[in-house]
Design a protein around this motif. Sequence first.
Motif, mmCIF file in Angstrom:
data_model
loop_
_atom_site.group_PDB
_atom_site.id
_atom_site.type_symbol
_atom_site.label_atom_id
_atom_site.label_comp_id
_atom_site.label_asym_id
_atom_site.label_seq_id
_atom_site.Cartn_x
_atom_site.Cartn_y
_atom_site.Cartn_z
ATOM 1 N N GLY A 37 0.824 -1.206 0.000
ATOM 2 C CA GLY A 37 0.000 0.000 0.000
ATOM 3 C C GLY A 37 0.856 1.253 0.000
ATOM 4 N N VAL A 38 0.300 2.353 -0.494
ATOM 5 C CA VAL A 38 1.007 3.631 -0.518
ATOM 6 C C VAL A 38 0.506 4.472 0.659
ATOM 7 C CG1 VAL A 38 1.470 5.724 -1.860
ATOM 8 C CG2 VAL A 38 1.273 3.518 -3.014
ATOM 9 N N TYR A 39 1.439 5.068 1.382
ATOM 10 C CA TYR A 39 1.090 5.877 2.544
ATOM 11 C C TYR A 39 2.043 7.057 2.637
ATOM 12 C CZ TYR A 39 5.084 3.645 4.839
ATOM 13 O OH TYR A 39 6.348 3.209 5.158
ATOM 14 N N LEU A 40 1.685 8.048 3.441
ATOM 15 C CA LEU A 40 2.505 9.232 3.647
ATOM 16 C C LEU A 40 3.389 9.009 4.871
ATOM 17 C CD1 LEU A 40 2.815 12.136 2.437
ATOM 18 C CD2 LEU A 40 1.322 12.901 4.283
ATOM 19 N N ALA A 41 4.655 9.385 4.759
ATOM 20 C CA ALA A 41 5.586 9.215 5.874
ATOM 21 C C ALA A 41 6.489 10.437 5.976
ATOM 22 C CB ALA A 41 6.436 7.962 5.646
ATOM 23 N N ASP A 42 7.131 10.575 7.122
ATOM 24 C CA ASP A 42 8.158 11.585 7.288
ATOM 25 C C ASP A 42 9.457 10.989 6.764
ATOM 26 O OD1 ASP A 42 10.474 12.853 9.079
ATOM 27 O OD2 ASP A 42 8.795 14.268 9.005
ATOM 28 N N GLU A 43 10.263 11.808 6.121
ATOM 29 C CA GLU A 43 11.500 11.295 5.529
ATOM 30 C C GLU A 43 12.432 10.679 6.565
ATOM 31 O OE1 GLU A 43 13.920 14.320 3.731
ATOM 32 O OE2 GLU A 43 13.675 15.664 5.423
ATOM 33 N N SER A 44 12.318 11.078 7.835
ATOM 34 C CA SER A 44 13.211 10.570 8.874
ATOM 35 C C SER A 44 12.752 9.230 9.454
ATOM 36 C CB SER A 44 13.340 11.598 9.998
ATOM 37 O OG SER A 44 12.088 11.790 10.628
ATOM 38 N N GLU A 45 11.543 8.792 9.125
ATOM 39 C CA GLU A 45 11.059 7.508 9.647
ATOM 40 C C GLU A 45 11.878 6.372 9.048
ATOM 41 O OE1 GLU A 45 6.831 7.010 9.131
ATOM 42 O OE2 GLU A 45 6.443 9.033 9.861
ATOM 43 N N VAL A 46 12.335 5.490 9.901
ATOM 44 C CA VAL A 46 13.172 4.386 9.440
ATOM 45 C C VAL A 46 12.317 3.215 8.966
ATOM 46 C CG1 VAL A 46 15.388 3.323 10.014
ATOM 47 C CG2 VAL A 46 14.377 4.925 11.605
ATOM 48 N N GLU A 47 11.179 3.019 9.588
ATOM 49 C CA GLU A 47 10.291 1.906 9.246
ATOM 50 C C GLU A 47 9.850 2.009 7.792
ATOM 51 O OE1 GLU A 47 8.628 -1.483 9.554
ATOM 52 O OE2 GLU A 47 9.203 -0.686 11.499
ATOM 53 N N ARG A 48 9.907 0.916 7.077
ATOM 54 C CA ARG A 48 9.475 0.874 5.672
ATOM 55 C C ARG A 48 8.158 0.134 5.521
ATOM 56 N NH1 ARG A 48 11.680 4.910 2.951
ATOM 57 N NH2 ARG A 48 13.872 5.039 3.409
ATOM 58 N N ALA A 49 7.464 -0.037 6.640
ATOM 59 C CA ALA A 49 6.137 -0.649 6.605
ATOM 60 C C ALA A 49 5.129 0.406 7.037
ATOM 61 C CB ALA A 49 6.075 -1.846 7.546
ATOM 62 N N CYS A 50 3.936 0.344 6.492
ATOM 63 C CA CYS A 50 2.896 1.296 6.882
ATOM 64 C C CYS A 50 2.533 1.067 8.347
ATOM 65 C CB CYS A 50 1.671 1.142 5.982
ATOM 66 S SG CYS A 50 0.774 -0.412 6.198
ATOM 67 N N THR A 51 1.813 1.980 8.936
ATOM 68 C CA THR A 51 1.498 1.861 10.360
ATOM 69 C C THR A 51 0.625 0.645 10.649
ATOM 70 O OG1 THR A 51 -0.262 3.482 10.015
ATOM 71 C CG2 THR A 51 1.793 4.292 10.939
ATOM 72 N N LEU A 52 -0.223 0.242 9.718
ATOM 73 C CA LEU A 52 -1.046 -0.957 9.941
ATOM 74 C C LEU A 52 -0.174 -2.204 10.033
ATOM 75 C CD1 LEU A 52 -4.064 -0.319 7.549
ATOM 76 C CD2 LEU A 52 -4.045 -0.162 10.036
ATOM 77 N N CYS A 53 0.731 -2.372 9.087
ATOM 78 C CA CYS A 53 1.614 -3.544 9.084
ATOM 79 C C CYS A 53 2.616 -3.491 10.237
ATOM 80 C CB CYS A 53 2.342 -3.663 7.745
ATOM 81 S SG CYS A 53 1.215 -4.036 6.372
ATOM 82 N N ALA A 54 3.129 -2.303 10.538
ATOM 83 C CA ALA A 54 4.077 -2.162 11.650
ATOM 84 C C ALA A 54 3.405 -2.519 12.972
ATOM 85 C CB ALA A 54 4.622 -0.733 11.688
ATOM 86 N N ASN A 55 2.152 -2.150 13.141
ATOM 87 C CA ASN A 55 1.419 -2.477 14.368
ATOM 88 C C ASN A 55 1.155 -3.981 14.460
ATOM 89 O OD1 ASN A 55 1.388 0.156 15.249
ATOM 90 N ND2 ASN A 55 -0.641 0.588 14.421
ATOM 91 N N LYS A 56 0.920 -4.641 13.340
ATOM 92 C CA LYS A 56 0.707 -6.100 13.334
ATOM 93 C C LYS A 56 1.965 -6.820 13.827
ATOM 94 C CE LYS A 56 -2.592 -6.360 9.548
ATOM 95 N NZ LYS A 56 -2.756 -6.757 8.151
ATOM 96 N N LYS A 57 3.130 -6.315 13.405
ATOM 97 C CA LYS A 57 4.391 -6.954 13.790
ATOM 98 C C LYS A 57 4.662 -6.847 15.285
ATOM 99 C CE LYS A 57 7.019 -5.179 10.339
ATOM 100 N NZ LYS A 57 8.294 -4.836 9.712
ATOM 101 N N THR A 58 4.222 -5.761 15.906
ATOM 102 C CA THR A 58 4.515 -5.555 17.333
ATOM 103 C C THR A 58 3.550 -6.303 18.238
ATOM 104 O OG1 THR A 58 3.185 -3.525 17.401
ATOM 105 C CG2 THR A 58 5.557 -3.286 16.945
ATOM 106 N N ARG A 59 2.466 -6.850 17.694
ATOM 107 C CA ARG A 59 1.493 -7.569 18.529
ATOM 108 C C ARG A 59 1.963 -8.945 18.861
ATOM 109 N NH1 ARG A 59 -3.867 -5.974 15.296
ATOM 110 N NH2 ARG A 59 -3.674 -3.776 15.601
#
Length: 170
Positions: A148-170
């Motif tokens: 999926g395409v999402y908006l991010a800050d250039e300084s964010e290191v994560e290359r996964a969207c917030t939905l996928c990043a949240n799934k990984k931390t659960r």
Amino acid sequence: MVKMQARACVISRITGISLADARKIWHAQNKRSSPSGQQPNDLSWFLKTTVRRYHSALLLSLYAQAKLKLPDYAAFAHAYYHYARITSGDPQRHYDEATDPAFRPTENDYAIPFSRAHYLITSYTDEVGLIGNRKCPLQLRRCKCCDGVYLADESEVERACTLCANKKTR
């Protein structure tokens, strides 16, 4: 633009008509005064929720496509209209002007109100300055997990969207 709750000052800026004329048109259409207050000036607002990140990416993509065929002022109004239709819930259904979901009663009825959307498209750029720094700290990214395409800050290191990043931390 008035039917999509664009503030009179934004309409004036986009179209070049006087602010007084924009206010008259706004009042004639909505039977009340255009909302007042400070205009958006914070790009971090678009990053505060997952919904805003996705909606911003959708809006920027629609605007980029519209700019290929239309002048900037028309491209933005066109892109925002389609953004409002798509985010209404049923963009394929046929509506008449009175029930068109792009035209909502207040600016709070949009995930990204017209004035904030205009601020985003006028601030967003992929241009790089002379010393290699981005002119805009925001960038569109493609999620490495869901594509999926999402908006991010250039300084964010994560290359996964917030939905996928949240799934990984659960």
